[in-house]
Design a protein around this motif. Structure first.
Motif, PDB file in Angstrom:
ATOM      1  N   HIS A 163      26.613 -16.083 -20.813  1.00  0.00           N
ATOM      2  CA  HIS A 163      25.391 -16.795 -20.436  1.00  0.00           C
ATOM      3  C   HIS A 163      25.478 -17.286 -19.000  1.00  0.00           C
ATOM      4  CE1 HIS A 163      23.886 -16.618 -24.524  1.00  0.00           C
ATOM      5  NE2 HIS A 163      25.031 -17.110 -24.975  1.00  0.00           N
TER       6      HIS A 163
ATOM      7  N   LEU B 157      27.201  -5.399 -22.739  1.00  0.00           N
ATOM      8  CA  LEU B 157      26.879  -6.357 -23.792  1.00  0.00           C
ATOM      9  C   LEU B 157      25.502  -6.091 -24.384  1.00  0.00           C
ATOM     10  CD1 LEU B 157      28.257  -9.681 -22.257  1.00  0.00           C
ATOM     11  CD2 LEU B 157      29.137  -8.484 -24.265  1.00  0.00           C
ATOM     12  N   ASP B 158      24.522  -5.797 -23.506  1.00  0.00           N
ATOM     13  CA  ASP B 158      23.186  -5.457 -23.980  1.00  0.00           C
ATOM     14  C   ASP B 158      23.220  -4.182 -24.817  1.00  0.00           C
ATOM     15  OD1 ASP B 158      22.129  -7.640 -22.683  1.00  0.00           O
ATOM     16  OD2 ASP B 158      21.497  -6.525 -20.906  1.00  0.00           O
TER      17      ASP B 158
ATOM     18  N   ALA C  95      25.739  -3.101 -26.619  1.00  0.00           N
ATOM     19  CA  ALA C  95      26.329  -3.407 -27.927  1.00  0.00           C
ATOM     20  C   ALA C  95      25.302  -4.064 -28.843  1.00  0.00           C
ATOM     21  CB  ALA C  95      27.544  -4.318 -27.742  1.00  0.00           C
ATOM     22  N   ARG C  96      24.535  -5.000 -28.282  1.00  0.00           N
ATOM     23  CA  ARG C  96      23.503  -5.666 -29.092  1.00  0.00           C
ATOM     24  C   ARG C  96      22.454  -4.658 -29.565  1.00  0.00           C
ATOM     25  NH1 ARG C  96      21.787 -10.787 -29.860  1.00  0.00           N
ATOM     26  NH2 ARG C  96      23.301 -11.580 -28.364  1.00  0.00           N
ATOM     27  N   ALA C  97      22.000  -3.787 -28.653  1.00  0.00           N
ATOM     28  CA  ALA C  97      20.985  -2.796 -29.012  1.00  0.00           C
ATOM     29  C   ALA C  97      21.515  -1.829 -30.068  1.00  0.00           C
ATOM     30  CB  ALA C  97      20.533  -2.028 -27.763  1.00  0.00           C
ATOM     31  N   ASP C  98      22.792  -1.453 -29.948  1.00  0.00           N
ATOM     32  CA  ASP C  98      23.379  -0.519 -30.904  1.00  0.00           C
ATOM     33  C   ASP C  98      23.435  -1.129 -32.300  1.00  0.00           C
ATOM     34  OD1 ASP C  98      24.457   1.941 -31.555  1.00  0.00           O
ATOM     35  OD2 ASP C  98      26.512   1.320 -31.151  1.00  0.00           O
ATOM     36  N   LEU C  99      23.849  -2.382 -32.376  1.00  0.00           N
ATOM     37  CA  LEU C  99      23.915  -3.056 -33.676  1.00  0.00           C
ATOM     38  C   LEU C  99      22.530  -3.314 -34.246  1.00  0.00           C
ATOM     39  CD1 LEU C  99      26.828  -5.546 -32.959  1.00  0.00           C
ATOM     40  CD2 LEU C  99      26.909  -3.457 -34.313  1.00  0.00           C
ATOM     41  N   THR C 100      21.571  -3.597 -33.362  1.00  0.00           N
ATOM     42  CA  THR C 100      20.194  -3.794 -33.823  1.00  0.00           C
ATOM     43  C   THR C 100      19.655  -2.513 -34.437  1.00  0.00           C
ATOM     44  OG1 THR C 100      19.790  -5.479 -32.136  1.00  0.00           O
ATOM     45  CG2 THR C 100      17.857  -4.412 -33.103  1.00  0.00           C
TER      46      THR C 100
END
Length: 299
Positions: free
Chosen positions: A4, A73-74, A76-81
């Protein structure tokens, strides 16, 4: 490092403004200042000069690391989403302008598909951020050599096609009637600089190892027909796949040296499903066994 805080730092550096970063991120200006102070305290180095707002030497170095870290990081978040979401049957395909050819269009489903034409360098980031399900990138390469891709996410690339190259020039140009052209003969010619619609001039310089290929006109659009029309009108030469027809009043002369091809690759972040799997299979399964999949190179 707290991501952050890192995101706040990158935003302040990009906007050169604490107040602008606060508006974009939805924080108060005081909170943004506290984020930067906490990051500087963690690293023990000043990262931003305050008046005017600009990265210090340490801040410049941190930016080199921070942007790809935040993108990963983005990703990883998109992949898990994507894993958590139920498959909706919709498909978003991001493609470079020169990759939008009849074979690509024929592979698309009849409905529930969005085709986004983007500059080739933005496509890996679109997949990493989850704004595209599949990507098609292109570039110059030696025959059978994979393209070099940025390390923004775990991407898998599969060859779609390779095509020979041709130089587009006016029909009345002194070189228009040659059976073939060498790149070395064109170093001092006037070129069209069209980094999105065509093959960027820096790739030609890298391929030939020379600082030549000076631009006569820059075109920032993505429409390939406009680019070929500019070549026909005499505004400069352009190098394109031989599959692209010349505009009226122009001719396309094959490039014979060096041995380069226009290579197109399909990008994905995981194992495609639903419409994405259908499109991927249609694009990468040729009638002969001439197309080979490979892991994406990073760099």
């Amino acid at each position: 490092m707290d991501p952050h805080l890192l995101r706040t730092f990158v935003t302040v550096a990009r906007l050169a403004s604490f107040s602008g970063a606060a508006r974009e991120l939805g924080y108060t200006q005081s909170a943004v200042s506290q984020h930067i102070a906490a990051l500087e305290g963690d690293l023990g180095l000043p990262l931003l000069a305050r008046r005017p707002v600009a990265p210090t030497r340490a801040g410049e170095r941190l930016l080199e690391h921070a942007r790809p870290l935040l993108l990963r990081l983005d990703a990883a978040r998109a992949d898990l989403t994507r894993m958590a979401a139920a498959p909706a049957g919709d498909l978003t395909l991001a493609a470079a302008p020169l990759a939008v050819h009849p074979d690509t269009l024929a592979a698309l489903p009849a409905t529930r598909v969005t085709l986004r034409v983007l500059p080739r360098d933005e496509i890996p980031a679109a997949l990493a951020a989850g704004t595209a399900d599949l990507g098609i990138v292109d570039g110059l390469a030696a025959p059978n050599d994979p393209l070099r891709l940025p390390d923004v996410a775990p991407l898998t690339a599969t060859r779609v096609a390779e095509a020979p190259l041709a130089v587009h020039l006016p029909a009345g140009h002194p070189l228009a009637h040659r059976p073939g052209l060498r790149l070395g003969d064109l170093i001092d010619a006037r070129w069209l600089d069209a980094p999105a619609a065509g093959l960027p001039l820096d790739r030609l310089r890298a391929a030939h190892g020379t600082p030549g290929f000076r631009p006569a006109l820059r075109y920032d659009g993505t429409d390939v027909r406009t680019l070929t029309a500019l070549a026909a009108a005499g505004h400069g030469l352009t190098l394109l796949p031989a599959t692209i027809p010349p505009a009226p009043g122009a001719t396309a002369v094959p490039l014979t040296e060096p041995r380069l091809v226009h290579r197109t690759e399909l990008l994905r972040t995981g194992e495609p499903a639903g419409p994405a799997a259908t499109v991927a299979a249609a694009l990468t399964t040729p009638p002969q066994s001439a197309r080979v999949g490979h892991p994406a190179r990073r760099g």
